[in-house]
Design a protein around this motif. Sequence first.
Motif, PDB file in Angstrom:
ATOM      1  N   TRP A 302      -3.947 -32.019  11.695  1.00 34.49           N
ATOM      2  CA  TRP A 302      -5.509 -31.068  11.649  1.00 34.49           C
ATOM      3  C   TRP A 302      -6.073 -32.116  10.413  1.00 34.49           C
ATOM      4  CZ3 TRP A 302      -8.454 -27.390  14.752  1.00 34.49           C
ATOM      5  CH2 TRP A 302      -9.211 -27.338  14.559  1.00 34.49           C
ATOM      6  N   ASN A 303      -7.622 -32.555  11.143  1.00 39.06           N
ATOM      7  CA  ASN A 303      -7.946 -33.980  10.031  1.00 39.06           C
ATOM      8  C   ASN A 303      -9.187 -32.967   9.965  1.00 39.06           C
ATOM      9  OD1 ASN A 303      -5.268 -35.391  10.465  1.00 39.06           O
ATOM     10  ND2 ASN A 303      -6.641 -35.509   8.174  1.00 39.06           N
ATOM     11  N   ASP A 304     -10.255 -33.000   8.746  1.00 38.62           N
ATOM     12  CA  ASP A 304     -11.491 -32.762   8.926  1.00 38.62           C
ATOM     13  C   ASP A 304     -12.153 -34.635   8.938  1.00 38.62           C
ATOM     14  OD1 ASP A 304     -12.196 -30.399   9.555  1.00 38.62           O
ATOM     15  OD2 ASP A 304     -11.449 -29.876   7.176  1.00 38.62           O
ATOM     16  N   TYR A 305     -13.458 -34.575   8.911  1.00 39.06           N
ATOM     17  CA  TYR A 305     -14.398 -35.820   8.814  1.00 39.06           C
ATOM     18  C   TYR A 305     -14.651 -35.959   7.273  1.00 39.06           C
ATOM     19  CZ  TYR A 305     -18.629 -38.698   8.358  1.00 39.06           C
ATOM     20  OH  TYR A 305     -19.492 -39.369   8.127  1.00 39.06           O
ATOM     21  N   SER A 306     -14.000 -36.721   7.121  1.00 38.07           N
ATOM     22  CA  SER A 306     -13.414 -38.026   5.660  1.00 38.07           C
ATOM     23  C   SER A 306     -14.887 -38.873   5.712  1.00 38.07           C
ATOM     24  CB  SER A 306     -12.847 -37.640   5.091  1.00 38.07           C
ATOM     25  OG  SER A 306     -11.794 -38.986   6.248  1.00 38.07           O
ATOM     26  N   GLY A 307     -15.698 -39.218   6.453  1.00 34.49           N
ATOM     27  CA  GLY A 307     -16.575 -39.916   6.550  1.00 34.49           C
ATOM     28  C   GLY A 307     -17.157 -40.873   4.965  1.00 34.49           C
ATOM     29  N   GLY A 308     -17.330 -41.768   4.975  1.00 34.19           N
ATOM     30  CA  GLY A 308     -18.070 -42.626   3.703  1.00 34.19           C
ATOM     31  C   GLY A 308     -17.832 -41.433   2.518  1.00 34.19           C
ATOM     32  N   ASN A 309     -16.646 -41.705   2.561  1.00 31.77           N
ATOM     33  CA  ASN A 309     -15.715 -40.778   1.166  1.00 31.77           C
ATOM     34  C   ASN A 309     -17.254 -39.247   1.185  1.00 31.77           C
ATOM     35  OD1 ASN A 309     -14.491 -43.013   0.326  1.00 31.77           O
ATOM     36  ND2 ASN A 309     -16.518 -43.520  -0.946  1.00 31.77           N
ATOM     37  N   ASN A 310     -17.264 -38.899   2.693  1.00 35.28           N
ATOM     38  CA  ASN A 310     -17.534 -37.503   1.868  1.00 35.28           C
ATOM     39  C   ASN A 310     -17.247 -36.508   2.571  1.00 35.28           C
ATOM     40  OD1 ASN A 310     -20.153 -35.182   3.121  1.00 35.28           O
ATOM     41  ND2 ASN A 310     -20.956 -36.369   4.850  1.00 35.28           N
ATOM     42  N   TYR A 311     -17.063 -35.457   1.575  1.00 38.31           N
ATOM     43  CA  TYR A 311     -15.774 -34.705   1.473  1.00 38.31           C
ATOM     44  C   TYR A 311     -16.292 -32.972   1.845  1.00 38.31           C
ATOM     45  CZ  TYR A 311     -13.588 -38.459  -0.087  1.00 38.31           C
ATOM     46  OH  TYR A 311     -12.855 -40.358  -0.619  1.00 38.31           O
ATOM     47  N   ALA A 312     -17.744 -33.086   2.096  1.00 41.66           N
ATOM     48  CA  ALA A 312     -18.920 -31.421   2.401  1.00 41.66           C
ATOM     49  C   ALA A 312     -18.036 -31.191   2.938  1.00 41.66           C
ATOM     50  CB  ALA A 312     -19.889 -32.198   2.274  1.00 41.66           C
ATOM     51  N   TYR A 313     -17.365 -31.431   4.351  1.00 43.93           N
ATOM     52  CA  TYR A 313     -16.874 -30.969   5.660  1.00 43.93           C
ATOM     53  C   TYR A 313     -15.464 -30.174   5.115  1.00 43.93           C
ATOM     54  CZ  TYR A 313     -19.942 -33.241   8.409  1.00 43.93           C
ATOM     55  OH  TYR A 313     -21.453 -33.458   8.920  1.00 43.93           O
ATOM     56  N   PHE A 314     -14.642 -30.464   3.649  1.00 47.28           N
ATOM     57  CA  PHE A 314     -13.406 -29.968   3.644  1.00 47.28           C
ATOM     58  C   PHE A 314     -14.151 -28.855   3.021  1.00 47.28           C
ATOM     59  CE2 PHE A 314     -11.650 -34.244   1.954  1.00 47.28           C
ATOM     60  CZ  PHE A 314     -11.796 -35.305   3.792  1.00 47.28           C
ATOM     61  N   TYR A 315     -12.683 -27.516   3.498  1.00 51.61           N
ATOM     62  CA  TYR A 315     -12.726 -26.490   3.306  1.00 51.61           C
ATOM     63  C   TYR A 315     -14.405 -25.732   3.160  1.00 51.61           C
ATOM     64  CZ  TYR A 315      -8.803 -28.141   2.225  1.00 51.61           C
ATOM     65  OH  TYR A 315      -7.813 -29.048   1.492  1.00 51.61           O
ATOM     66  N   GLY A 344       2.020 -20.445  18.839  1.00 49.87           N
ATOM     67  CA  GLY A 344       1.893 -20.358  16.907  1.00 49.87           C
ATOM     68  C   GLY A 344       0.739 -19.431  16.051  1.00 49.87           C
ATOM     69  N   THR A 345       0.512 -19.410  14.730  1.00 45.18           N
ATOM     70  CA  THR A 345      -0.858 -19.084  14.073  1.00 45.18           C
ATOM     71  C   THR A 345      -0.570 -19.182  13.188  1.00 45.18           C
ATOM     72  OG1 THR A 345      -0.296 -16.322  14.930  1.00 45.18           O
ATOM     73  CG2 THR A 345      -1.663 -16.787  12.795  1.00 45.18           C
ATOM     74  N   TYR A 346      -1.286 -19.881  12.904  1.00 47.05           N
ATOM     75  CA  TYR A 346      -1.655 -21.375  11.758  1.00 47.05           C
ATOM     76  C   TYR A 346      -2.755 -21.146  10.324  1.00 47.05           C
ATOM     77  CZ  TYR A 346       1.545 -23.276  14.492  1.00 47.05           C
ATOM     78  OH  TYR A 346       2.165 -23.568  15.001  1.00 47.05           O
ATOM     79  N   GLU A 347      -2.167 -21.174   9.435  1.00 49.58           N
ATOM     80  CA  GLU A 347      -3.763 -20.918   8.565  1.00 49.58           C
ATOM     81  C   GLU A 347      -3.634 -22.492   7.493  1.00 49.58           C
ATOM     82  OE1 GLU A 347      -4.969 -18.526   4.545  1.00 49.58           O
ATOM     83  OE2 GLU A 347      -2.641 -17.766   5.361  1.00 49.58           O
ATOM     84  N   ILE A 348      -5.254 -23.010   7.664  1.00 53.27           N
ATOM     85  CA  ILE A 348      -5.900 -23.661   6.768  1.00 53.27           C
ATOM     86  C   ILE A 348      -5.749 -23.009   5.096  1.00 53.27           C
ATOM     87  CG2 ILE A 348      -6.902 -25.988   5.994  1.00 53.27           C
ATOM     88  CD1 ILE A 348      -7.210 -26.105   9.681  1.00 53.27           C
ATOM     89  N   LYS A 349      -5.246 -23.770   4.165  1.00 52.91           N
ATOM     90  CA  LYS A 349      -5.095 -23.883   3.244  1.00 52.91           C
ATOM     91  C   LYS A 349      -5.726 -24.137   1.492  1.00 52.91           C
ATOM     92  CE  LYS A 349      -1.315 -20.328   3.624  1.00 52.91           C
ATOM     93  NZ  LYS A 349      -0.150 -19.961   2.955  1.00 52.91           N
ATOM     94  N   ARG A 350      -6.223 -24.173   0.713  1.00 52.14           N
ATOM     95  CA  ARG A 350      -7.120 -25.132  -0.593  1.00 52.14           C
ATOM     96  C   ARG A 350      -6.129 -25.173  -1.252  1.00 52.14           C
ATOM     97  NH1 ARG A 350     -13.401 -24.662  -2.484  1.00 52.14           N
ATOM     98  NH2 ARG A 350     -12.770 -26.427  -4.497  1.00 52.14           N
ATOM     99  N   PRO A 351      -5.869 -26.271  -0.873  1.00 50.06           N
ATOM    100  CA  PRO A 351      -4.027 -26.124  -2.146  1.00 50.06           C
ATOM    101  C   PRO A 351      -4.624 -25.520  -3.428  1.00 50.06           C
ATOM    102  CG  PRO A 351      -5.011 -28.434  -1.107  1.00 50.06           C
ATOM    103  CD  PRO A 351      -5.961 -27.384  -0.910  1.00 50.06           C
TER     104      PRO A 351
END
Length: 414
Positions: A302-315, A344-351
């Motif tokens: 699963w990838n989030d959007y990261s266009g134009g060095n825009n990381y506002a969608y991360f977490y 399955g059951t999954y979780e996206i964890k912020r490192p």
Amino acid sequence: MRKNNTLYLFLIVAITTCVIGCKKMDDTYRQFVENGETVYVARADSIKAHSGENRIELSWLLLSDPKVRSYKVYWDSRSDSLEGNVQKTDEVDTIRVMVNNLDEGVHYFEVYMFGEGGTKSVQTEVIGHSYGDIYKNSLLPRIVRNAEWAPGSSITLELTNASEDAVRTEFEYLDRTTGELTTQFVSSDTEIDTLPNVKAVENEAKIKYRTVFLPDSTAIDTFYSEYSTMTLVKTGLEVDKSGFSILPLDNDAWESHYSNRSPDLMWDGSTTSRPYATVKADMPSSFAIDLGKTVDLTKFRWNDYSGGNNYAYFYNRGTPIHFEVWGSNDPTEDGDWSKWTKLGTYEIKRPSGLPRGEDLTQEDIDRGIEGHEFTFDESQDNNYRYIRFKVIDVWQGSDPYYVWIGELTFWAFP
């Protein structure tokens, strides 16, 4: 007169030769003569030597002589010996004698049978071979030319030709159904075989194997090579995204919140193009994908959007925190969940472990760009065409909201 002398001379020579010959025969069998009668003790018949590990087993037959009472075995120029008693039956009896603690190599044996009063048989000889460290240290496991994952969590093996003394090769691995160690035997004349139901731990399976040997056709002991270990990483192949499409189910929130956030952005091969955004809906919110064909799934990313060095969608916003993945091969249009199997059951964890709203660390950014990979449980059937995501909550919260997806990638076996 000369003719008669010649005849007499011939008769004298013949008689002398006969007497000498009879004397030699008498000397040979003198041991069997008791009280004027010849007593014969049957010799060890059909004697065989069976090779072993620092030992040799001798076997022979007792036929029909009831006088036999014991035996004595000599070996290595009579440097050692052993003896034992026998009891003759009315049948053909087989005597087995184990000679232990032998040096590795060839050994010469002499066997005598004895009757009452110490009478004995004529000698029987046999040669045997014992094997030890020299032979064992020369043994190598059969070479695995190729090993690769195959559908159904099986592993296909391709082996080289086996040596003449190889009997089989033993493969040990964890069974994905039982979780227990299992062993599969591959015979020496098999060059291609399959290990079924192999369990992968963190996408890796460790296979131990060794080869079993019989040094010759008479051997009573088997010998083993040292174990070798091979590790196979289970990734499968990336599923071709050209056949993907959205599966519109009545009770899913699959429609796009924005006109320029269509579902096909989930499989356009880019995390820097616009992301897909579902419509706002109560949590849990779900959407389904048609992979275009049935595949044996191994993992997904699963990838989030990261266009134009825009990381506002991360977490942040519509990025899932907890979600489930379901599979089906016969879904109904109404989205009936009874037609689906939870994979399955999954979780996206912020490192960094920081809450939403806190500045991203470099570790957060790196993981967000890389994406989050998840594996499917090896102990279950993962052969599906239709995949359904049920999002329990997103970073924005559990209130009605939309789900954001930059890119979805699947790996599977055909």
